[in-house]
Design a protein around this motif. Structure first.
Motif, mmCIF file in Angstrom:
data_model
loop_
_atom_site.group_PDB
_atom_site.id
_atom_site.type_symbol
_atom_site.label_atom_id
_atom_site.label_comp_id
_atom_site.label_asym_id
_atom_site.label_seq_id
_atom_site.Cartn_x
_atom_site.Cartn_y
_atom_site.Cartn_z
ATOM 1 N N VAL A 156 0.841 -1.201 0.000
ATOM 2 C CA VAL A 156 0.000 0.000 0.000
ATOM 3 C C VAL A 156 0.882 1.259 0.000
ATOM 4 O O VAL A 156 0.531 2.275 -0.614
ATOM 5 N N ALA A 157 2.048 1.164 0.626
ATOM 6 C CA ALA A 157 2.951 2.330 0.645
ATOM 7 C C ALA A 157 3.309 2.767 -0.781
ATOM 8 O O ALA A 157 3.445 3.967 -1.061
ATOM 9 N N ASP A 158 3.419 1.793 -1.693
ATOM 10 C CA ASP A 158 3.760 2.129 -3.091
ATOM 11 C C ASP A 158 2.660 2.926 -3.790
ATOM 12 O O ASP A 158 2.875 3.477 -4.864
ATOM 13 N N MET A 159 1.458 2.909 -3.198
ATOM 14 C CA MET A 159 0.320 3.556 -3.877
ATOM 15 C C MET A 159 0.250 5.064 -3.591
ATOM 16 O O MET A 159 -0.477 5.791 -4.252
ATOM 17 N N LYS A 160 1.004 5.489 -2.613
ATOM 18 C CA LYS A 160 0.896 6.875 -2.143
ATOM 19 C C LYS A 160 1.027 7.888 -3.283
ATOM 20 O O LYS A 160 1.966 7.829 -4.077
ATOM 21 N N GLY A 161 0.048 8.779 -3.350
ATOM 22 C CA GLY A 161 0.110 9.889 -4.301
ATOM 23 C C GLY A 161 -0.308 9.554 -5.734
ATOM 24 O O GLY A 161 -0.336 10.440 -6.591
ATOM 25 N N ILE A 162 -0.636 8.292 -5.996
ATOM 26 C CA ILE A 162 -1.026 7.911 -7.365
ATOM 27 C C ILE A 162 -2.445 8.416 -7.662
ATOM 28 O O ILE A 162 -3.335 8.336 -6.812
ATOM 29 N N LYS A 163 -2.637 8.913 -8.870
ATOM 30 C CA LYS A 163 -3.978 9.391 -9.273
ATOM 31 C C LYS A 163 -4.842 8.183 -9.625
ATOM 32 O O LYS A 163 -4.459 7.370 -10.461
ATOM 33 N N PHE A 164 -5.988 8.103 -8.989
ATOM 34 C CA PHE A 164 -6.802 6.881 -9.026
ATOM 35 C C PHE A 164 -8.192 7.184 -9.562
ATOM 36 O O PHE A 164 -8.891 8.062 -9.050
ATOM 37 N N ARG A 165 -8.598 6.436 -10.570
ATOM 38 C CA ARG A 165 -9.952 6.623 -11.128
ATOM 39 C C ARG A 165 -10.962 5.847 -10.265
ATOM 40 O O ARG A 165 -10.829 4.656 -10.070
ATOM 41 N N SER A 166 -11.970 6.563 -9.761
ATOM 42 C CA SER A 166 -12.981 5.901 -8.931
ATOM 43 C C SER A 166 -14.315 5.890 -9.663
ATOM 44 O O SER A 166 -14.534 6.667 -10.604
ATOM 45 N N TYR A 167 -15.219 4.967 -9.265
ATOM 46 C CA TYR A 167 -16.537 4.903 -9.905
ATOM 47 C C TYR A 167 -17.701 4.938 -8.915
ATOM 48 O O TYR A 167 -18.854 4.871 -9.322
ATOM 49 N N ASN A 168 -17.410 4.975 -7.627
ATOM 50 C CA ASN A 168 -18.477 5.138 -6.619
ATOM 51 C C ASN A 168 -17.827 5.595 -5.315
ATOM 52 O O ASN A 168 -16.598 5.774 -5.248
ATOM 53 N N ASN A 169 -18.627 5.754 -4.258
ATOM 54 C CA ASN A 169 -18.075 6.225 -2.993
ATOM 55 C C ASN A 169 -17.037 5.261 -2.425
ATOM 56 O O ASN A 169 -16.024 5.686 -1.874
ATOM 57 N N ALA A 170 -17.329 3.950 -2.532
ATOM 58 C CA ALA A 170 -16.419 2.963 -1.945
ATOM 59 C C ALA A 170 -15.043 3.042 -2.612
ATOM 60 O O ALA A 170 -14.011 2.964 -1.928
ATOM 61 N N THR A 171 -15.020 3.216 -3.931
ATOM 62 C CA THR A 171 -13.725 3.257 -4.609
ATOM 63 C C THR A 171 -12.963 4.551 -4.277
ATOM 64 O O THR A 171 -11.747 4.536 -4.157
ATOM 65 N N SER A 172 -13.705 5.636 -4.072
ATOM 66 C CA SER A 172 -13.039 6.882 -3.660
ATOM 67 C C SER A 172 -12.450 6.713 -2.259
ATOM 68 O O SER A 172 -11.340 7.159 -1.973
ATOM 69 N N ARG A 173 -13.226 6.052 -1.401
ATOM 70 C CA ARG A 173 -12.762 5.834 -0.026
ATOM 71 C C ARG A 173 -11.539 4.919 -0.009
ATOM 72 O O ARG A 173 -10.591 5.150 0.745
ATOM 73 N N LEU A 174 -11.560 3.897 -0.867
ATOM 74 C CA LEU A 174 -10.403 2.997 -0.960
ATOM 75 C C LEU A 174 -9.156 3.798 -1.335
ATOM 76 O O LEU A 174 -8.078 3.598 -0.774
ATOM 77 N N ALA A 175 -9.333 4.732 -2.264
ATOM 78 C CA ALA A 175 -8.202 5.565 -2.681
ATOM 79 C C ALA A 175 -7.692 6.387 -1.497
ATOM 80 O O ALA A 175 -6.487 6.437 -1.227
ATOM 81 N N GLU A 176 -8.613 6.994 -0.769
ATOM 82 C CA GLU A 176 -8.195 7.822 0.378
ATOM 83 C C GLU A 176 -7.413 6.994 1.386
ATOM 84 O O GLU A 176 -6.372 7.412 1.883
ATOM 85 N N LEU A 177 -7.941 5.808 1.691
ATOM 86 C CA LEU A 177 -7.320 4.982 2.732
ATOM 87 C C LEU A 177 -5.985 4.386 2.293
ATOM 88 O O LEU A 177 -5.202 3.937 3.121
ATOM 89 N N THR A 178 -5.733 4.372 0.992
ATOM 90 C CA THR A 178 -4.442 3.868 0.515
ATOM 91 C C THR A 178 -3.504 5.019 0.138
ATOM 92 O O THR A 178 -2.437 4.790 -0.431
ATOM 93 N N GLY A 179 -3.934 6.239 0.402
ATOM 94 C CA GLY A 179 -3.077 7.396 0.131
ATOM 95 C C GLY A 179 -3.070 7.828 -1.318
ATOM 96 O O GLY A 179 -2.201 8.594 -1.748
ATOM 97 N N MET A 180 -4.049 7.327 -2.096
ATOM 98 C CA MET A 180 -4.103 7.727 -3.510
ATOM 99 C C MET A 180 -5.050 8.933 -3.671
ATOM 100 O O MET A 180 -5.721 9.342 -2.727
ATOM 101 N N LEU A 181 -5.077 9.472 -4.889
ATOM 102 C CA LEU A 181 -5.872 10.682 -5.142
ATOM 103 C C LEU A 181 -7.028 10.332 -6.067
ATOM 104 O O LEU A 181 -6.823 10.125 -7.268
ATOM 105 N N PRO A 182 -8.248 10.219 -5.519
ATOM 106 C CA PRO A 182 -9.368 9.762 -6.347
ATOM 107 C C PRO A 182 -9.915 10.828 -7.295
ATOM 108 O O PRO A 182 -9.996 11.997 -6.943
#
Ligand code: PCA
Length: 325
Positions: A156-182
């Protein structure tokens, strides 16, 4: 308002009795591209209804968000701008957490479990939709969700700061919790988003990656099997109420066939599309043990958050699902 609806219905009935059955066209907006298996299933459903009603109801599908964009489809059907449509069910999680029952990480990770979870949740979904003037016709799961990246990721540390495409609230939250940018983007637009660097990762099925040829921009797919979200097809309840019983029966029959065919396709597509990603040049395989462990811990957090937001009814869905194990 009720009187007006009654009057309109009565007028429609009189007109129907006086004239030979009038052919109606039902435009059916869909968010995903025509090549996607949900869209193929929807097109067959439409054909089944058109044939089965002897042309009294002709359903015309409009794929790729061409009639209404994904995020606008439910409202369009609710307000009667379109009589019928298809949408990702968990896309409505922002209105009511219950809609996100199928995007809880690691709760139901196989087709069998997804089926059980759907049985547990279906009465709540039908009720919620009915309150919004919508009648549920059928629902089909996407294949299991995995993680796409441009570069190799082992924790998960490798994910920090990566721009992440989300498609619902859960995927946006997953991005937040892994340090990515939804950033929320409809599937119909992701090829462009990846090509231009608006996003460099996403969680989705092999099917969507294959469909959108994401190997042109991304290089890794990790088979995490996090959850299997559903698309559903629904009709405006006033339109449904104004449909003859005979035609309602035909539509229900076609919906059952579509659900069966869609499930079958989804399973078949799982292996086929992962091979397609490989053929496109991507590295496809399981995530590292470390990454899986870390994602499961995040899944626990998200499960707790969901249960808090979805209240007793959410808990009842999870309990009913667990009782089927
Ligand atoms: N494809 C859809 C939702 C889940 C999936 O596998 C998408 O990425 O929009």
């Amino acid at each position: 308002m009720k009187k007006l609806t009654q009057l309109l219905t009565a007028t429609a009935l009189t007109a129907a009795a006086a004239a030979p059955a009038m052919a109606e066209t039902w435009d059916m907006p869909m968010a995903y591209s025509a090549s996607n298996f949900h869209s193929a299933t929807g097109a067959e459903f439409a054909q089944c209804v058109t044939t089965g009603t002897g042309g009294e109801i002709e359903i015309k599908t409009h794929a790729s968000g061409s009639l209404f964009k994904g995020a606008d489809i439910k409202r369009a059907v609710q307000t009667g701008q379109a009589p019928i449509g298809e949408r990702l069910l968990s896309g409505h999680q922002n209105e009511n957490a219950l809609f996100g029952f199928d995007s809880i990480p690691f709760l139901a990770t196989s087709f069998d479990d997804s089926d059980k979870l759907w049985k547990a949740a279906k009465p709540s979904m039908e009720k919620l939709l009915a309150e919004q003037n919508l009648t549920l016709l059928y629902a089909v799961p996407w294949p299991p969700q995995g993680l796409y990246f441009k570069n190799e990721v082992t924790s998960v540390a490798d994910m920090k700061g990566i721009k992440f495409r989300s498609y619902n609230n859960a995927t946006s939250r997953l991005a937040e919790l892994t340090g990515m940018l939804p950033v929320t983007i409809e599937a119909a637009e992701i090829s462009q988003a990846f090509a231009t660097g608006v996003a460099d990762s996403m969680v989705s099925s092999g099917s969507t990656g294959y469909d959108r040829k994401v190997w042109e921009s991304l290089n890794y797919f990790y088979e995490v099997d996090a959850w299997l979200p559903r698309n559903y097809v629904f009709v405006n309840s006033d339109v449904w109420g104004g449909t003859s019983e005979a035609n309602q029966n035909v539509i229900r029959g076609c919906a059952e066939l579509a659900e069966y065919a869609g499930n079958w396709r989804s399973k078949e597509y799982t292996g086929f599309t992962l091979q397609g990603l490989r053929d496109g040049g991507m590295n496809v395989g399981p995530a590292s043990d470390q990454m899986v462990g870390e994602l499961k811990a995040i899944g626990d957090t998200m499960t707790a958050e969901w249960l808090e937001n979805a209240g007793e009814e959410g808990q009842a869905i999870v309990d009913a699902f667990k009782a089927m194990q």
